[in-house]
Design an enzyme around this catalytic site. Structure first.
Site, PDB file in Angstrom:
ATOM      1  CG  HIS A 123      -8.204  -0.474   0.536  1.00 39.01           C
ATOM      2  ND1 HIS A 123      -7.145   0.029   1.253  1.00 39.01           N
ATOM      3  CD2 HIS A 123      -7.972  -1.801   0.418  1.00 39.01           C
ATOM      4  CE1 HIS A 123      -6.300  -0.949   1.544  1.00 39.01           C
ATOM      5  NE2 HIS A 123      -6.793  -2.075   1.048  1.00 39.01           N
ATOM      6  CE1 TYR A 134      -8.967   4.355   2.831  1.00 35.89           C
ATOM      7  CE2 TYR A 134     -10.621   2.695   2.377  1.00 35.89           C
ATOM      8  CZ  TYR A 134      -9.333   3.031   2.725  1.00 35.89           C
ATOM      9  OH  TYR A 134      -8.423   2.046   2.975  1.00 35.89           O
ATOM     10  CG  ASN A 148      -2.057  -0.989   1.083  1.00 36.66           C
ATOM     11  OD1 ASN A 148      -2.669  -1.058   0.035  1.00 36.66           O
ATOM     12  ND2 ASN A 148      -2.325  -1.770   2.118  1.00 36.66           N
ATOM     13  CB  CYS A 183      -5.979  -5.752  -2.411  1.00 36.60           C
ATOM     14  SG  CYS A 183      -6.601  -5.234  -0.783  1.00 36.60           S
ATOM     15  CG  HIS A 184      -6.282  -9.651   1.700  1.00 32.64           C
ATOM     16  ND1 HIS A 184      -4.981  -9.901   2.066  1.00 32.64           N
ATOM     17  CD2 HIS A 184      -6.710  -8.660   2.526  1.00 32.64           C
ATOM     18  CE1 HIS A 184      -4.647  -9.122   3.075  1.00 32.64           C
ATOM     19  NE2 HIS A 184      -5.684  -8.366   3.378  1.00 32.64           N
TER      20      HIS A 184
END
Length: 488
Positions: free
Chosen positions: A201, A258, A149, A170-171
């Site tokens: 994300h 975010y 990241n 990413c997971h």
């Protein structure tokens, strides 16, 4: 098959071990070479000992090397995997601590927001060094798999400026799908089919089907609200689901930072988060978790080494994308996953240059994205706010333009909801000065920033945040694990 995989940042011991065992679950890969590299000789030797133990226990011909010479590790590599954290926990602590002085309370701070943007400034020059080495000494057309990241910024820089074939991994999508399958009562994860798309994300489950039956908004809301755990841990995420009509992949804590609405005031933060685990919104939660994990690993290393003596169990192969991508590329067994790539028309209502995360299929011809996806307007609007911040952040990191960096931070949704322009200008100066050792592109700007700080009249405060917990000692962690074991 015989080829070489280089892992940069291999001192991330637990994650490197997971990648290693996942890849060796593919029968054709037993003869490959893993070249580990890290700036920490100490960590390298620890992980090499663990991986050597795995190789010996499973009687494999796999070769494992370790070196602090990155170019040597990359020589002839067909695949390069990065899981680096530039600046380590020392710089990360400043990503959390300094914004708190200006009222900005982050849970993770590694994607956007003040912490994620500065994290990107540290990473991008190093990412470009990786790309240069890949172009010069790795196998021709080597593929770069970035796990580090801030995912979108790192991948953006590697593709646009590093000129290397790059995919970001990413997971978050997998974890979100597991939650949805659970609340809907699926007997196995395979019963759930979905399309999840957006940016890293901030990906959105825009199509959900359980055993072929489409799942609507109201059914999904009811399922989450009825769940005895998620109804408490994912309050913010469920609220976004109600308002946007689709579920976000990202955790309660991540998603909260975010957006401009849920962490702007201390009383709002405590209303929406859950303190049962760091990932649900705790102030600086991931920093605390990372610190405890590092301390725990150092202390309990003999137990980790002993556990490496067990046979590899292919049934426990994780859902991390890397091993499945390599398997598809090398064997032509098709794999479907979610990948971070340049948009190029994949998502119709996001910019062409953005790094998006969306479904794709992998075979021997490469990663093939499913194109023509249109996000719901609210999801696209939220993604656009972050994309604009990411673009400015990447360009600032490349150019060393501190004024552009300040504008990127100013346009961040949560920062803009909390701080004034004057506060942002001072905060960025303070962060750049504090992290100067990892920001070579801003060396020319540091003296002037330090001078401005000496004359500034912007008031700050020493604030731990709305929901901060102290780092637990090894003794406390042992007692907690013992209690959980006894209870379970």
């Amino acid at each position: 098959m015989s080829f070489k995989i280089a892992i940069i940042g291999a001192g991330s011991v637990g994650f490197t071990k997971k990648l290693f065992t996942d890849i060796l679950c593919v029968p054709e890969f037993k003869d490959i070479e893993f070249a580990l590299t890290d700036i920490s000789e100490h960590n390298l030797q620890m992980i090499k000992a663990i991986l050597d133990r795995i190789v010996d226990a499973n009687k494999l011909p796999t070769k494992v090397t370790a070196t602090t010479d990155r170019r040597k590790a990359l020589e002839g590599a067909r695949y390069v995997i990065s899981c680096v954290r530039v600046g380590g926990l020392e710089a990360y602590a400043d990503d959390i601590r300094i914004p708190l002085k200006y009222g900005i309370d982050q849970c993770v701070g590694d994607t956007i927001c003040a912490g994620g943007i500065l994290y990107g400034q540290r990473n991008i020059p190093v990412i470009l060094d990786f790309c240069r080495d890949i172009r010069e000494v790795a196998e021709t057309n080597a593929k770069f798999l970035n796990y580090a990241n801030p995912m979108a910024m790192n991948t953006w820089a590697a593709i646009e400026y590093g000129k290397v074939d790059t995919v970001g991994l990413c997971h978050g999508v997998q974890h979100g799908a597991e939650q949805i399958a659970e609340v809907l009562g699926a007997k196995s994860r395979q019963e759930l089919d979905y399309v999840c798309s957006g940016i890293n994300h901030q990906t959105w489950f825009i199509d959900l089907r359980l055993n072929g039956r489409r799942i609507g908004k109201d059914e999904l809301i009811a399922a989450f609200e009825a769940h005895p755990v998620y109804s408490r841990q994912e309050k913010l995420r469920i609220d976004v689901l109600k308002r946007f009509g689709v579920y976000s992949t990202e955790s309660n804590g991540h998603l909260s930072e975010y957006l401009p609405w849920y962490r702007k005031r201390p009383d709002e933060i405590t209303r929406w988060i859950d303190m049962s685990d760091w990932i649900h919104g705790e102030t600086g939660g991931y920093l605390r978790y990372s610190t405890e994990t590092r301390n725990w690993f150092e202390t309990e290393y003999p137990q980790f080494l002993e556990a490496a003596s067990k046979p590899i169990d292919a049934s426990k192969r994780s859902n991390e994308h890397a091993s499945h991508i390599l398997e598809a590329l090398e064997t032509n067994r098709v794999y479907r996953g979610h990948f971070n790539v340049r948009n190029n028309g994949v998502i119709t209502n996001l910019p062409q240059d953005a790094i998006i995360e969306s479904p794709g299929f992998v075979d021997r011809f490469g990663i093939n994205m499913a194109a023509g996806i249109t996000l719901p307007e609210a999801c696209a609007a939220t993604c656009m706010a972050s994309i604009n911040v990411q673009r400015m952040s990447v360009h600032a990191a490349i150019s060393g333009d501190i004024d552009l960096l300040k504008l990127a931070v100013l346009h961040d949704p949560l920062v803009g909801a909390v701080s004034t322009p004057e506060e942002v200008w001072q905060m960025v100066d303070e962060m750049v000065v504090a992290q100067a050792d990892w920001l070579p592109q801003y060396a020319h700007a540091v003296p002037a920033a330090r001078e401005r700080l000496s004359k500034s009249r912007v008031k700050t405060r020493e604030w731990a945040g709305a929901a901060r917990r102290n780092v637990r000692s090894i003794e406390e962690l042992r007692a907690e694990k013992a209690a959980l074991k006894q209870a379970g």
